[in-house]
Design an enzyme around this catalytic site. Sequence first.
Site, PDB file in Angstrom:
ATOM      1  N   CYS A 185     -98.342 -17.773 -22.169  1.00 50.75           N
ATOM      2  CA  CYS A 185     -99.019 -16.696 -22.901  1.00 50.75           C
ATOM      3  C   CYS A 185     -99.164 -15.534 -21.930  1.00 50.75           C
ATOM      4  CB  CYS A 185    -100.347 -17.162 -23.500  1.00 50.75           C
ATOM      5  SG  CYS A 185    -101.624 -17.638 -22.324  1.00 50.75           S
ATOM      6  N   HIS A 213     -99.818 -34.694  -6.973  1.00 49.24           N
ATOM      7  CA  HIS A 213    -101.177 -35.229  -6.891  1.00 49.24           C
ATOM      8  C   HIS A 213    -101.866 -35.418  -8.245  1.00 49.24           C
ATOM      9  CE1 HIS A 213    -101.918 -34.001  -2.403  1.00 49.24           C
ATOM     10  NE2 HIS A 213    -100.836 -34.758  -2.572  1.00 49.24           N
ATOM     11  N   THR A 224    -101.597 -14.547 -19.831  1.00 49.74           N
ATOM     12  CA  THR A 224    -102.091 -14.983 -18.519  1.00 49.74           C
ATOM     13  C   THR A 224    -101.813 -16.447 -18.232  1.00 49.74           C
ATOM     14  OG1 THR A 224    -104.195 -15.598 -19.514  1.00 49.74           O
ATOM     15  CG2 THR A 224    -104.020 -13.353 -18.610  1.00 49.74           C
ATOM     16  N   ASP A 232     -97.012 -17.715 -27.044  1.00 49.93           N
ATOM     17  CA  ASP A 232     -97.482 -16.768 -28.057  1.00 49.93           C
ATOM     18  C   ASP A 232     -96.604 -15.512 -27.961  1.00 49.93           C
ATOM     19  OD1 ASP A 232     -98.444 -15.366 -25.874  1.00 49.93           O
ATOM     20  OD2 ASP A 232    -100.538 -15.362 -26.528  1.00 49.93           O
ATOM     21  N   HIS A 266    -103.536 -41.215  -5.398  1.00 47.18           N
ATOM     22  CA  HIS A 266    -103.748 -40.256  -6.487  1.00 47.18           C
ATOM     23  C   HIS A 266    -103.836 -40.933  -7.844  1.00 47.18           C
ATOM     24  CE1 HIS A 266    -103.267 -37.156  -3.543  1.00 47.18           C
ATOM     25  NE2 HIS A 266    -102.124 -37.703  -3.161  1.00 47.18           N
TER      26      HIS A 266
END
Length: 147
Positions: free
Chosen positions: A65, A98, A67, A8, A133
Amino acid sequence: MRIWIGCDHAGFERKREIIEMLQARDDVEVTDCGCDGERVDYPVIAKAVATAVADHPGDRGILICGTGIGMSIAANKIRGVRAALCADAFSAKYTRLHNDANVLCMGARTLGSGVSLELTEIFLDTPFEGGRHEARVQMITELEQEW
Ligand code: RB5
């Protein structure tokens, strides 16, 4: 490997730096899904990158973005996407080993440029470990089908 990348307005400058680094590698092909610096709602870009990755198994996505949180929440709504918000090298490595994460999310306001570039390289260069996994990742896929 094909990489779909998006951001963004908060992540635009960081995306530019990451694209520059990726273009210097000869083993990746980058597709920029926007934005071009204009204000944009992050779910729009998360959808563009996440659906591209879901439609092309084996491809990877990168979302940036402010955060990284909004991008990761939105991207994980798309079936087949395992988006990981990372802020440290250990997490970037182990989400590949994993979780077989196929989208890396990062915050441009929470991480410096050097860390973002390092996490990107780790994310691209670390294989899925498989083994025990596999079954756990398969359980995530079943959750998607169930809900
Ligand atoms: C945009 O101001 C900001 O909300 C966005 O970049 C992101 O941090 C959301 O999770």
